[in-house]
Design a protein around this motif. Sequence first.
Motif, PDB file in Angstrom:
ATOM      1  N   GLU A 151       4.253  -2.079 -11.725  1.00 47.21           N
ATOM      2  CA  GLU A 151       3.495  -1.151 -10.873  1.00 47.21           C
ATOM      3  C   GLU A 151       3.325  -1.716  -9.475  1.00 47.21           C
ATOM      4  O   GLU A 151       3.515  -1.013  -8.483  1.00 47.21           O
TER       5      GLU A 151
ATOM      6  N   ARG B 160       6.674  -1.604  -7.574  1.00 48.02           N
ATOM      7  CA  ARG B 160       7.003  -0.273  -7.046  1.00 48.02           C
ATOM      8  C   ARG B 160       6.165   0.047  -5.819  1.00 48.02           C
ATOM      9  O   ARG B 160       6.675   0.601  -4.833  1.00 48.02           O
ATOM     10  N   GLU B 161       4.889  -0.297  -5.854  1.00 52.62           N
ATOM     11  CA  GLU B 161       4.023  -0.026  -4.706  1.00 52.62           C
ATOM     12  C   GLU B 161       4.490  -0.771  -3.468  1.00 52.62           C
ATOM     13  O   GLU B 161       4.586  -0.202  -2.371  1.00 52.62           O
TER      14      GLU B 161
ATOM     15  N   ARG C 267       7.795   0.769  -2.193  1.00 55.97           N
ATOM     16  CA  ARG C 267       7.607   2.044  -1.493  1.00 55.97           C
ATOM     17  C   ARG C 267       7.051   1.822  -0.093  1.00 55.97           C
ATOM     18  O   ARG C 267       7.489   2.457   0.874  1.00 55.97           O
TER      19      ARG C 267
END
Length: 230
Positions: free
Chosen positions: A110, A113-114, A117
């Motif tokens: 998680e 991915r943050e 992005r």
Amino acid sequence: MMQTILESVPGSRRLTVDDKDATLDLLETCLQEVPVYRWFLGEGAPPEAYRWLAQAMFEMNVHALHGVFDSDELIALVAVTEPDAPPVTVSEELKALNRHYMTSIDNFAERFREFGRACADAAVSGAIDIPINAVHPDHRRRGLSVRLIEPVLEYARRRGVPVTGSTTHPHMSAFYSERVDVLGVQTHRRSHSVDASMGPASRRHVGLIAVRHTREDRIAVRSHHPVIFN
């Protein structure tokens, strides 16, 4: 071209795969100091996870690394990538380590991915990028970062090419800002962004800079705002 420019820095040379262990030692030491990497890997991450992250950085930037040596000791390094940099191929060893840590560190996927992005959203097209700038703690305050980065900024200034520099350390944020007038820094804090404007807007625009840093859970990412070189 960039490697030729950096080779003119006294005491420095291009790093190769033969310098892997020394590079990982330096990166591992520096990564453990930075709050965003403690957040990224998790406070309970094993020490060897920092070695893995250092290896990932090394392999992703192996053609762009330049180091400064004191005798035989690597004491500082910088990675500088140009827009036409060749694609990167990572080793099978690193692929296996990636799979291991992606699944073994709690909630790492998680956070990965943050972070990805945030960086992708703030990418600057056509820029020379300085993704890594590390100096061993025992050799700081001696101008080593200046020696490595200023030739890059001068090269970009002469050609009107944008430059992005990224850091996750407040000291390096200040270092970049001292050398350029940063008109804006885009800061990503989980669910919202904060824009801050600094410096006069009347000087000539010839570059871009990105400043990433953290205070606890805050991630600052690449900025699209122009930078003015004095």
